[in-house]
Design an enzyme around this catalytic site. Sequence first.
Site, PDB file in Angstrom:
ATOM      1  N   PHE A 150       0.812  -1.225   0.000  1.00  0.00           N
ATOM      2  CA  PHE A 150       0.000   0.000   0.000  1.00  0.00           C
ATOM      3  C   PHE A 150       0.842   1.271   0.000  1.00  0.00           C
ATOM      4  CE2 PHE A 150      -2.403  -3.397   2.102  1.00  0.00           C
ATOM      5  CZ  PHE A 150      -3.531  -3.437   1.289  1.00  0.00           C
ATOM      6  N   ARG A 152       2.867   4.624  -1.012  1.00  0.00           N
ATOM      7  CA  ARG A 152       2.694   5.711  -1.982  1.00  0.00           C
ATOM      8  C   ARG A 152       4.061   6.219  -2.403  1.00  0.00           C
ATOM      9  NH1 ARG A 152      -0.354   9.489   2.002  1.00  0.00           N
ATOM     10  NH2 ARG A 152       1.150   8.354   3.262  1.00  0.00           N
ATOM     11  N   ASN A 206      -7.544   0.617  -3.540  1.00  0.00           N
ATOM     12  CA  ASN A 206      -7.188   1.612  -4.559  1.00  0.00           C
ATOM     13  C   ASN A 206      -8.421   2.143  -5.284  1.00  0.00           C
ATOM     14  OD1 ASN A 206      -4.524   1.732  -3.994  1.00  0.00           O
ATOM     15  ND2 ASN A 206      -3.802   0.640  -5.786  1.00  0.00           N
ATOM     16  N   GLY A 251      -8.617  18.507  -7.789  1.00  0.00           N
ATOM     17  CA  GLY A 251      -7.506  18.899  -8.646  1.00  0.00           C
ATOM     18  C   GLY A 251      -7.783  18.563 -10.091  1.00  0.00           C
ATOM     19  N   CYS A 258      -0.473   3.266 -10.242  1.00  0.00           N
ATOM     20  CA  CYS A 258      -1.395   2.336  -9.555  1.00  0.00           C
ATOM     21  C   CYS A 258      -2.872   2.596  -9.824  1.00  0.00           C
ATOM     22  CB  CYS A 258      -1.140   2.377  -8.058  1.00  0.00           C
ATOM     23  SG  CYS A 258       0.371   1.541  -7.623  1.00  0.00           S
ATOM     24  N   LYS A 319       2.350  13.602  -9.239  1.00  0.00           N
ATOM     25  CA  LYS A 319       2.192  14.237  -7.915  1.00  0.00           C
ATOM     26  C   LYS A 319       3.577  14.681  -7.480  1.00  0.00           C
ATOM     27  CE  LYS A 319       2.832  10.264  -4.910  1.00  0.00           C
ATOM     28  NZ  LYS A 319       2.319   9.515  -3.794  1.00  0.00           N
TER      29      LYS A 319
HETATM   30  C1  UDX Z   1      -1.385   4.896  -4.588  1.00  0.00           C
HETATM   31  C2  UDX Z   1      -1.973   4.439  -3.247  1.00  0.00           C
HETATM   32  O1  UDX Z   1      -2.143   5.574  -2.387  1.00  0.00           O
HETATM   33  C3  UDX Z   1      -1.066   3.402  -2.593  1.00  0.00           C
HETATM   34  O2  UDX Z   1      -1.670   2.909  -1.398  1.00  0.00           O
HETATM   35  C4  UDX Z   1      -0.893   2.249  -3.587  1.00  0.00           C
HETATM   36  O3  UDX Z   1      -0.021   1.276  -3.029  1.00  0.00           O
HETATM   37  C5  UDX Z   1      -0.331   2.762  -4.891  1.00  0.00           C
HETATM   38  O4  UDX Z   1      -1.185   3.772  -5.413  1.00  0.00           O
HETATM   39  P1  UDX Z   1       0.520   6.571  -5.411  1.00  0.00           P
HETATM   40  O5  UDX Z   1       0.108   6.221  -6.788  1.00  0.00           O
HETATM   41  O6  UDX Z   1       1.971   6.594  -5.070  1.00  0.00           O
HETATM   42  O7  UDX Z   1      -0.155   5.564  -4.346  1.00  0.00           O
HETATM   43  O8  UDX Z   1      -0.025   8.037  -5.109  1.00  0.00           O
HETATM   44  P2  UDX Z   1      -1.134   8.753  -4.209  1.00  0.00           P
HETATM   45  O9  UDX Z   1      -0.469   9.600  -3.216  1.00  0.00           O
HETATM   46  O10 UDX Z   1      -2.119   7.794  -3.700  1.00  0.00           O
HETATM   47  O11 UDX Z   1      -1.798   9.711  -5.304  1.00  0.00           O
HETATM   48  C6  UDX Z   1      -2.369   9.180  -6.486  1.00  0.00           C
HETATM   49  C7  UDX Z   1      -2.924  10.282  -7.343  1.00  0.00           C
HETATM   50  O12 UDX Z   1      -4.093  10.840  -6.760  1.00  0.00           O
HETATM   51  C8  UDX Z   1      -1.989  11.479  -7.593  1.00  0.00           C
HETATM   52  O13 UDX Z   1      -2.061  11.847  -8.955  1.00  0.00           O
HETATM   53  C9  UDX Z   1      -2.533  12.577  -6.708  1.00  0.00           C
HETATM   54  O14 UDX Z   1      -2.268  13.858  -7.230  1.00  0.00           O
HETATM   55  C10 UDX Z   1      -4.024  12.254  -6.747  1.00  0.00           C
HETATM   56  N1  UDX Z   1      -4.741  12.733  -5.547  1.00  0.00           N
HETATM   57  C11 UDX Z   1      -4.495  12.189  -4.333  1.00  0.00           C
HETATM   58  C12 UDX Z   1      -5.704  13.743  -5.685  1.00  0.00           C
HETATM   59  O15 UDX Z   1      -5.949  14.247  -6.790  1.00  0.00           O
HETATM   60  N2  UDX Z   1      -6.391  14.148  -4.576  1.00  0.00           N
HETATM   61  C13 UDX Z   1      -6.165  13.618  -3.335  1.00  0.00           C
HETATM   62  O16 UDX Z   1      -6.835  14.033  -2.384  1.00  0.00           O
HETATM   63  C14 UDX Z   1      -5.189  12.598  -3.211  1.00  0.00           C
END
Ligand code: UDX
Length: 444
Positions: A150, A152, A206, A251, A258, A319
């Site tokens: 899990f 990030r 996810n 956003g 993922c 991100k």
């Molecule tokens: C994600 C899951 O959080 C993690 O548990 C899993 O193992 C892999 O996928 P990750 O892809 O690294 O992790 O990024 P995360 O921080 O979850 O953000 C994913 C996307 O969602 C980014 O593009 C971020 O900008 C977007 N996001 C996140 C939003 O637009 N709004 C939010 O409130 C949170």
Amino acid sequence: MNITIIGTGYVGLVSGVCYAEIGNDVICVDKDPYKIDLLNKGKVPIYEPGLKELIATNRLGGRLAFTSNLSNAVRHSDIVIIAVGTPPLPSGEANLSYIDQAAIEIAKAMNGYKIITVKSTVPVGTNERLAKLIKSHTNMAFDSISLPEFLREGSAIQDTLYPDRVVIGAECQKAADTMVQLHKPLTQNIVVTDIRSAEMIKYASNAFLATKISFINEIANICEKVGADVTKVAEGMGYDKRIGSSFLKAGIGYGGSCFPKDTSALIQIAGNVDYEFKLLRSVVEVNQDQRFNVIRKLETIFDGELNGTTIAVWGLSFKPNTDDVRESPALEIIQHLVDNGVRVKTYDPVAMESFQSLFGKEGVIWCEDAMEAAQDADALCLLTEWHEFAKVDLHELQKVLKQPILIDGRNVFNEEQVLGTGFIYYSVGRPNLNQGVKEKVPAL
Ligand code: UDX
């Protein structure tokens, strides 16, 4: 414990380093000799805060090694963890060929009982299929474990050393107990379940987080029409413990390796058993459309005529705190601008190279810093909320832009910073802050 990890991508490398950090002997294996060579020279093939330092201390402590010799590593270990990629096929299904290959190679190398663990995200039923595949290539005893990941990107070490929970899918109690022992130093929240449920927990988690993001993005779009502020709406919702405050940041939509892959795969998994996952289909559709709000706002400001304009783009990674640009909204936004005759000037603190390797080097002006990208641009679009962008003085920024137009795709700037400047400013779901050409804001 003696652990071998197959695959030195995000999951494999970070997990390996963290298992070493809590006192285990870890060997990380990768087929790519170039990667192994880099790691053995103390370099890190991915950008992840804190990773380089942790690799160095654990190598020095003799708890962490890198090799491309899978057989030797497997023979040396009691637990073998598969963390190879499962990239999406054109159908949306996960490509399991790397994982199958790893399983066969492990089976052929086995010299005694092993716990064979899958950390890669795999469709429900894959661990059972892999167990059969391994059995057909060895006479040695083993137990299968599903151990979904899990972490990030950008906070991968923190997420691994201090996880919210660890999920262990097992059929054998003894193997499950060993895995519980391994993870006890990390958290009390250890869920032991059957293998299929563990596999499903990863996809469901996810998909749920992606749903939260698309939900708040749609609320933001409605806020723009009805004159409400999505950041306040999210705050007000988030204090409700049943809802929670995280993943409610509006956003330009989610990207990364993922969410897009796992949501498509879960839709496909459901489809394979004749179930149409309607909710998740909409989540994906909303996410795909959300990035084009940036374009729609620009088109409104420039009366539909983007051809010949110069647009600055700040932020390319999906991100902050990562150089990963896979499925980053910036890819499609910039492509659309270039296709429509826009001169695009761009800057990202760490993701320029990785972006160029996916997008190509042609057609875009790559800048050394944020201000250089903004210089003489007709408008600026902020696509990734890097800390250094938030610190920019808007008065200074206004001086270098040809026209003070800012589309803030991540709600980085607050009221105090924006009001009183001459900016034509549009953010996401905050119409009270949108100023300049209010009458031209598209009804989203
Ligand atoms: C994600 C899951 O959080 C993690 O548990 C899993 O193992 C892999 O996928 P990750 O892809 O690294 O992790 O990024 P995360 O921080 O979850 O953000 C994913 C996307 O969602 C980014 O593009 C971020 O900008 C977007 N996001 C996140 C939003 O637009 N709004 C939010 O409130 C949170």
